[in-house]
Design an enzyme around this catalytic site. Structure first.
Site, PDB file in Angstrom:
ATOM      1  N   GLU A 200       0.904  -1.278  -0.126  1.00  0.00           N
ATOM      2  CA  GLU A 200       0.012   0.024   0.060  1.00  0.00           C
ATOM      3  C   GLU A 200       0.752   1.247   0.039  1.00  0.00           C
ATOM      4  OE1 GLU A 200      -2.987  -0.159   3.324  1.00  0.00           O
ATOM      5  OE2 GLU A 200      -3.825  -1.787   2.030  1.00  0.00           O
ATOM      6  N   GLU A 388      -5.469  -8.802   0.724  1.00  0.00           N
ATOM      7  CA  GLU A 388      -6.271  -8.448   1.960  1.00  0.00           C
ATOM      8  C   GLU A 388      -7.646  -7.993   1.763  1.00  0.00           C
ATOM      9  OE1 GLU A 388      -4.696  -5.206   4.333  1.00  0.00           O
ATOM     10  OE2 GLU A 388      -2.630  -6.027   4.149  1.00  0.00           O
TER      11      GLU A 388
HETATM   12  C1  FCB Z   1      -4.551  -2.186   5.358  1.00  0.00           C
HETATM   13  C2  FCB Z   1      -3.304  -2.304   5.967  1.00  0.00           C
HETATM   14  C3  FCB Z   1      -3.198  -3.451   7.121  1.00  0.00           C
HETATM   15  C4  FCB Z   1      -4.409  -3.436   7.909  1.00  0.00           C
HETATM   16  C5  FCB Z   1      -5.745  -2.999   7.519  1.00  0.00           C
HETATM   17  C6  FCB Z   1      -6.962  -2.979   8.117  1.00  0.00           C
HETATM   18  O1  FCB Z   1      -4.705  -0.897   4.910  1.00  0.00           O
HETATM   19  O2  FCB Z   1      -2.336  -2.978   5.173  1.00  0.00           O
HETATM   20  O3  FCB Z   1      -2.199  -3.466   7.756  1.00  0.00           O
HETATM   21  O4  FCB Z   1      -4.291  -2.286   8.711  1.00  0.00           O
HETATM   22  O5  FCB Z   1      -5.721  -1.997   6.367  1.00  0.00           O
END
Ligand code: FCB
Length: 482
Positions: A200, A388
């Site tokens: 990110e 994620e």
């Molecule tokens: C993302 C992050 C991860 C976590 C989630 C909720 O942006 O990569 O580390 O904090 O959000």
């Protein structure tokens, strides 16, 4: 009637309508509602996994030669995080990793995405490597492999070694990252098949250096922020090259990126085209630059004199070919076509738009489908992973020790249904990593936001599976979402 709330009234009406419909034409209605199990299947060999990150779970911040990262400094600075909470102990996964692998095993996952703390390997960011740091990750990798779980390693999930002068403001940091990536892959690629470079970009560049919400907590002007962004993507490219030169010919490399996802306001050709345009232009400083090896004309024009200073050869490095793209997907932006030169406009959210426990986590399950479709159609990557996806909820332990996180199950079920749609339409989606295996240190929100499918009692470090863990285990064993 007078005691019925508007919601219950609606429900009653719907019930009446369904009953009327049922008596007339039940078979067609019922078929539409109960999709056959086969139609909700995922492809065979689909990778089911969970994700975590080093600073959020490991703790043990001074053990075995680790030196501080910018997140240690930031979280220890008064006023920066919720109640001043730090990752000093977190889930103590540095010591309890075997227990965490057991949790993974009991879910039945085939992959685990975790990150390496750069300052365990190179405590000063560069220079002398620390063997004890590498040993820890060797133990984690071996434990995973013993349990038939493939490791997916992220090399940078925001915990930049504090010792690097200027942090991401310095171009030398990009080079240092390339060297660190080369070193790690050289030592782990015999057992680790897939590496993600960075996690990110916007979070460690803009949130760290533009609005100060994350480490190192600076608020710099645009020209400097754009340069920092450039160093971020350059670091990614240097790492790709470092890994290619040191790993094995079949090692697979990608990144984990939270590209902003544009959902067409309605699914018409015109709106879908607007979503595609927005995807490219709004992600210009990061994913577009990485996948195209250039900044879009629109981005350079918009930034004008503040555009990043690019050295000869940089864009080629940044655009180094990848084996896959990882997408971290949480919340949608809605876009519609309009007559502006860009051809699209981003819709503000109505104030009633729903969100999960984290105020930023707006619920729009179709986001996962459009993330995959937009990225596939704009850049045609060879393969995609959802690196994620998950949510925070206000989990409460019942008197008999259960956590009935029905809202998280709702969130996940709806997202996985949309993921299944993308897979069934043939987009090259290869796997899904749920965020997160267990409750952990949620950055500036400290321990106030729980994202895990295992509940962690942060005083005793006891891990308890939530309802969502039970649900995820079912999904994995059926390779289908119901
Ligand atoms: C993302 C992050 C991860 C976590 C989630 C909720 O942006 O990569 O580390 O904090 O959000």
């Amino acid at each position: 009637m007078k005691n019925l709330t508007r919601r219950r009234f609606g429900k009653t009406l719907a019930g009446t309508a369904a009953a009327a419909f049922a008596s007339s034409s039940l078979p067609r209605f019922a078929l539409a509602q109960m999709a056959s199990p086969a139609s909700r299947q995922f492809p065979s060999n689909f990778v089911w996994g969970c994700a975590t990150a080093a600073y959020q779970i490991e703790g043990a911040v001074s053990e075995d030669g680790r030196k501080p990262s910018i997140w240690d400094t930031f979280s220890h600075t008064p006023g920066k995080t919720f109640h001043g909470e730090t990752g000093d102990v977190a889930d103590d996964s540095y010591n309890l990793y075997k227990e965490d692998v057991k949790l993974l095993k009991s879910l039945g996952v085939s992959g685990y995405r975790f990150s390496i703390a750069w300052s365990r390997i190179f405590p000063d960011g560069t220079g002398q490597p620390n063997e004890k740091g590498l040993d820890y990750y060797q133990r984690v990798v071996d434990e995973l492999l013993r349990n038939n779980i493939s490791p997916y390693i992220t090399l940078f999930h925001w915990d930049l070694p504090q010792a690097l002068p200027g942090g991401w403001q310095s171009r030398d940091t990009s080079k240092a990252f390339g060297d660190y990536a080369a070193y790690v892959s050289k030592h782990l690629a015999d057992r680790v098949g897939r590496f993600f470079t960075t996690n990110e970009f916007v979070c460690f560049t803009d949130l760290g250096y533009k609005n100060g919400q994350f480490a190192p907590g600076l608020k710099l002007p645009d020209a400097q922020v754009n340069q920092i962004r450039h160093h971020g993507i350059l670091a990614h490219g240097m790492a790709v090259q470092g890994i290619r030169a040191n790993a094995r010919p079949d090692t697979q490399i990608g990144l984990a990126e939270n590209a902003t996802v544009y959902v067409p306001v309605i699914e018409t050709r015109e709106q879908i085209e607007a979503a595609r345009r927005a995807t490219r232009e709004e992600n210009a400083p990061f994913l577009a630059a990485v996948l195209e090896g250039k900044y879009t004309d629109g981005y350079l024009q918009r930034q004008g004199a503040n555009a990043p200073k690019v050295e000869a050869g940089d864009m080629k490095i940044i655009g180094s070919p990848l084996d896959f793209v990882g997408l971290n997907v949480y919340d949608p932006e809605y876009v519609r076509a309009d007559s502006s030169p860009d051809g699209y406009a981003i819709e503000p959210r109505p104030t009633s738009y729903p969100h999960m426990a984290s105020p930023w986590l707006y619920i729009g399950p179709e986001v996962i489908y459009w993330a995959i479709r937009n990225v596939s159609e704009v850049w045609k990557p060879k393969a995609l992973f959802i690196t994620e996806n998950g949510c925070s909820s206000d989990d409460v332990l019942t008197a008999d020790g259960r956590i009935e996180d029905t809202d998280r199950v709702m969130y996940l079920r709806n997202h996985l249904s949309n993921l299944q749609r993308a897979a069934s339409e043939g987009y090259p989606i290869k796997g899904y990593f749920l965020w997160s295996l267990l409750d952990n240190y949620e950055w500036a929100d400290g321990y106030s936001k729980r994202f895990g499918i295992h509940y962690v009692d942060f005083k005793t470090q006891t891990r308890t599976p939530k309802l969502s863990a039970e649900w995820y285990r079912e999904v994995i064993s059926r390779n289908a979402v119901e």
